[in-house]
Scaffold this active site. Structure first.
Site, short mmCIF file in Angstrom:
data_model
loop_
_atom_site.label_atom_id
_atom_site.label_comp_id
_atom_site.label_asym_id
_atom_site.label_seq_id
_atom_site.Cartn_x
_atom_site.Cartn_y
_atom_site.Cartn_z
N GLY A 33 0.18 4.34 9.15
CA GLY A 33 0.97 3.13 8.90
C GLY A 33 0.12 1.88 8.97
N ASN A 34 0.76 0.73 9.09
CA ASN A 34 0.02 -0.53 9.21
C ASN A 34 0.73 -1.47 10.17
OD1 ASN A 34 1.85 -2.38 7.63
ND2 ASN A 34 1.42 -0.86 6.05
N HIS A 35 0.10 -2.60 10.44
CA HIS A 35 0.58 -3.51 11.49
C HIS A 35 1.60 -4.54 11.01
CE1 HIS A 35 -2.00 -2.10 14.67
NE2 HIS A 35 -3.06 -2.18 13.88
N SER A 36 2.16 -4.37 9.83
CA SER A 36 3.13 -5.35 9.36
C SER A 36 4.30 -5.46 10.35
CB SER A 36 3.67 -4.92 7.99
OG SER A 36 4.71 -5.79 7.60
#
Ligand code: CTP
Ligand code: CA
Length: 228
Positions: A33-36
């Site tokens: 995933g990512n840090h959004s």
């Protein structure tokens, strides 16, 4: 604060807002995933609802954000393919899409059916390219207004302009995420708007909530011009 006249800017318009990150499963218990944080997109959904729109919020991973008041429907999604299915199903009769989600460019090519056991010292994952949701919308754009985002660390205007053209957008919100006070986490952002006629609007650092209100104003102006 919003002025009274702003509250009807998007009256009767159907708006899709995507927010947050996508998560690509690698096995039943893990993902990439990512840090959004989802804050920018949720703020846009809130501003659009306040402006009178029928808002569909397609939400990926986020910081446990509550659905903003007035948002007509929220669809929680996991992977990029899930997000694409949700967006595509509302696209044909919507008026405006604002695509602030941080979408994974790649997914695991072969997610494991069972939890991956540890064995060797290294593990190699083969990734497959995800569909570009926004590019697809641009390809079959009819009456819709399309607004995309671009987070860049270098060549902001050059890369942003290329994305605006390639994806057939009406406006692109370019962020220099290497600057202090901009980016995925945090409550402020520094944006430059790019338009197809080559014009630009450089904004100061501002709260994501305030930036959302400006984005909604510009979107409404583009819609009004299109429907003249
Ligand atoms: N986007 C999308 N589907 C993808 C990737 C991106 O819809 N598979 C959208 C994002 O939501 C954003 C815009 O396209 O509105 C630009 O995303 P960005 O990651 O900046 O651009 P990419 O085209 O993916 O190019 P790159 O990451 O190589 O810079
Ligand atoms: Ca990308």
């Amino acid at each position: 604060e919003f002025t009274a006249c702003r509250t009807s800017l998007l009256k009767g318009k159907k708006v899709i807002v995507t927010a947050g990150g996508t998560r690509e499963p690698i096995d039943p218990v893990r993902f990439i995933g990512n840090h959004s944080s989802g804050r920018m997109g949720f703020a846009i959904a809130k501003a659009a609802a306040f402006a009178g729109a029928d808002v569909t919020l397609v939400a990926g991973s986020n910081d446990h954000l509550k659905t903003p008041a007035g948002v007509a429907r929220r669809i929680d999604v996991g992977s990029t393919n899930d997000m694409k299915a949700a967006v595509d199903s509302y696209y044909d009769d919507c008026d405006l899409v604002i695509k602030s989600a941080a979408v994974a460019d790649y997914r695991s090519a072969h997610p494991a059916a069972n939890k991956i056991k540890k064995s060797d010292e290294t593990l190699t994952l083969t990734m497959a390219k995800n569909p570009d949701i926004l590019y697809g919308l641009g390809q079959r754009k009819a009456h819709q207004v399309l607004i995309g985002f671009a987070a860049e660390t270098t060549n902001l205007i050059e890369y942003g302009t290329a994305k605006l053209k390639k994806k057939n957008l009406d406006m692109l919100v370019a962020n220099d995420v290497s600057a202090e006070g901009a980016g995925f986490q945090g409550t402020t952002n520094i944006a430059t708007f790019l338009f197809p006629d080559g014009s630009m609007e450089k904004l100061e650092k501002m709260d994501k909530e305030d930036l959302a209100a400006v984005i909604v104003e510009r979107a409404a102006a583009i819609l009004a011009k299109k429907n003249q």
